[in-house]
Design a protein around this motif. Structure first.
Motif, PDB file in Angstrom:
ATOM      1  N   SER A  59       0.849  -1.187   0.000  1.00  0.00           N
ATOM      2  CA  SER A  59       0.000   0.000   0.000  1.00  0.00           C
ATOM      3  C   SER A  59       0.886   1.238   0.000  1.00  0.00           C
ATOM      4  CB  SER A  59      -0.894   0.009   1.244  1.00  0.00           C
ATOM      5  OG  SER A  59      -1.600   1.229   1.355  1.00  0.00           O
TER       6      SER A  59
ATOM      7  N   TYR B 194      -6.180   5.611  -0.895  1.00  0.00           N
ATOM      8  CA  TYR B 194      -5.401   4.395  -0.663  1.00  0.00           C
ATOM      9  C   TYR B 194      -5.108   3.692  -1.987  1.00  0.00           C
ATOM     10  CZ  TYR B 194      -6.920   5.164   4.136  1.00  0.00           C
ATOM     11  OH  TYR B 194      -7.170   5.719   5.362  1.00  0.00           O
TER      12      TYR B 194
ATOM     13  N   TYR C 101      -3.280   0.391  -3.657  1.00  0.00           N
ATOM     14  CA  TYR C 101      -2.763  -0.943  -3.394  1.00  0.00           C
ATOM     15  C   TYR C 101      -2.217  -1.543  -4.687  1.00  0.00           C
ATOM     16  CZ  TYR C 101      -5.663  -0.659   0.844  1.00  0.00           C
ATOM     17  OH  TYR C 101      -6.237  -0.269   2.032  1.00  0.00           O
TER      18      TYR C 101
ATOM     19  N   VAL D   3      -6.290  -5.537   3.724  1.00  0.00           N
ATOM     20  CA  VAL D   3      -5.619  -4.563   4.595  1.00  0.00           C
ATOM     21  C   VAL D   3      -4.881  -5.278   5.722  1.00  0.00           C
ATOM     22  CG1 VAL D   3      -5.969  -2.638   6.178  1.00  0.00           C
ATOM     23  CG2 VAL D   3      -7.226  -2.715   4.024  1.00  0.00           C
ATOM     24  N   ASP D   4      -5.483  -6.315   6.256  1.00  0.00           N
ATOM     25  CA  ASP D   4      -4.852  -7.098   7.333  1.00  0.00           C
ATOM     26  C   ASP D   4      -3.503  -7.655   6.859  1.00  0.00           C
ATOM     27  OD1 ASP D   4      -4.660  -8.607   9.834  1.00  0.00           O
ATOM     28  OD2 ASP D   4      -5.180 -10.363   8.632  1.00  0.00           O
TER      29      ASP D   4
ATOM     30  N   ILE E  72      -1.610  -6.643   4.205  1.00  0.00           N
ATOM     31  CA  ILE E  72      -0.649  -5.619   3.778  1.00  0.00           C
ATOM     32  C   ILE E  72      -0.046  -4.887   4.978  1.00  0.00           C
ATOM     33  CG2 ILE E  72      -0.493  -3.367   2.631  1.00  0.00           C
ATOM     34  CD1 ILE E  72      -2.291  -4.386   0.473  1.00  0.00           C
ATOM     35  N   SER E  73      -0.824  -4.678   6.030  1.00  0.00           N
ATOM     36  CA  SER E  73      -0.380  -3.833   7.134  1.00  0.00           C
ATOM     37  C   SER E  73       0.536  -4.540   8.132  1.00  0.00           C
ATOM     38  CB  SER E  73      -1.598  -3.285   7.877  1.00  0.00           C
ATOM     39  OG  SER E  73      -2.388  -4.339   8.424  1.00  0.00           O
ATOM     40  N   ARG E  74       0.684  -5.856   8.024  1.00  0.00           N
ATOM     41  CA  ARG E  74       1.519  -6.604   8.968  1.00  0.00           C
ATOM     42  C   ARG E  74       3.010  -6.285   8.749  1.00  0.00           C
ATOM     43  NH1 ARG E  74      -1.079 -12.400  10.358  1.00  0.00           N
ATOM     44  NH2 ARG E  74      -3.279 -11.789  10.294  1.00  0.00           N
ATOM     45  N   CYS E  75       3.705  -6.031   9.827  1.00  0.00           N
ATOM     46  CA  CYS E  75       5.144  -5.713   9.765  1.00  0.00           C
ATOM     47  C   CYS E  75       6.006  -6.798  10.393  1.00  0.00           C
ATOM     48  CB  CYS E  75       5.409  -4.370  10.444  1.00  0.00           C
ATOM     49  SG  CYS E  75       4.618  -2.983   9.619  1.00  0.00           S
TER      50      CYS E  75
END
Length: 247
Positions: free
Chosen positions: A8, A216, A218, A240-241, A243-246
């Motif tokens: 994203s 946004y 993607y 979103v879950d 993509i947002s994980r680091c």
């Protein structure tokens, strides 16, 4: 080039990215409104903002020649050439056939322009309203890639290696069609997203620039390693879950 992970990004000016391209090292994005080209690292972090001569609404990278093709504004005949430094170096007008009403209605709107080659010569693949056609770099029509079909409204078309990716709207639903040799896949775009452009990685894989809630942006895979991976059943929360994980 390493396979791109779903990501994203947001343009620093708060506008939506309307087109993006992928080269071997960077992601290139444009907003279609301002004279800016934004570059990102492959993890989605902003790298640079480059001033352009025109506000580009479509941009594609040619892996064979290491240059870019772009469209601007409502100019429905002119295709721009940008060098590897994203400097505009010229443009060509497509020689459009308007001898009959069907051709005129079709070529009235230029939806996309992407690179390809024929017999090792560069060509322009122009997506019109109802057809997709090939042109020489001098703008002369070579022939149809997809014939006129007024039951669909064409949006985007790219080649990635031997993979052919085609995006169109039929009955108010956005579809992506993939051809690779004997393989054929067609699927609907997830309803909560808008597919703004198709992205080639030059190696046979195809990604899409998807928009959500305007700002946004993607980049998600559509066709990877010979498999169609875009699912119309995917919902925003799951995407979103992931993509947002680091970690």
């Amino acid at each position: 080039m390493n396979q791109l992970k779903p990501l994203s990004f947001i343009l620093p000016n708060g506008l939506a990215a309307v087109s993006a391209a992928l080269n071997n090292e960077k992601i290139i994005a444009v907003d279609g409104t301002t004279c800016n080209i934004f570059t990102y690292n492959l993890d989605g972090s902003i790298c640079d903002r480059i001033e352009s001569l025109h506000p580009y609404r479509k941009i594609h990278y040619d892996f064979r020649t290491c240059r870019y093709l772009a469209l601007s504004g409502n100019d429905n005949r002119r295709v721009f050439f940008l060098n590897c430094s994203l400097e505009e170096v010229g443009s060509v007008f497509l020689d459009l056939d308007t001898d009959d009403e069907e051709d005129e209605a079709d070529t009235f709107e230029l939806m996309d322009a992407s690179p390809d080659s024929r017999n090792n010569e560069s060509v322009i693949i122009a997506t019109h309203r109802y057809s997709v056609r090939a042109y020489t770099v001098n703008g002369e029509e070579i022939g149809f890639v997809r014939p006129i079909d007024t039951a669909r409204l064409n949006q985007n078309f790219v080649y990635s290696g031997q993979t052919e990716a085609f995006n169109y709207i039929r009955n108010d639903v956005s579809f992506v069609s993939i051809r690779n040799g004997a393989q054929n896949f067609t699927g609907a775009v997830p309803a909560e997203f808008s597919l703004r452009t198709l992205i080639s990685d030059g190696e046979g894989n195809v990604y899409g620039l998807f928009g959500y809630q305007y700002i946004y942006n993607y980049i998600l895979p559509i066709y990877l390693n010979g498999e169609y991976v875009l699912s119309a059943a995917d919902n925003v929360g799951n995407i979103v879950d992931n993509i947002s994980r680091c970690c």
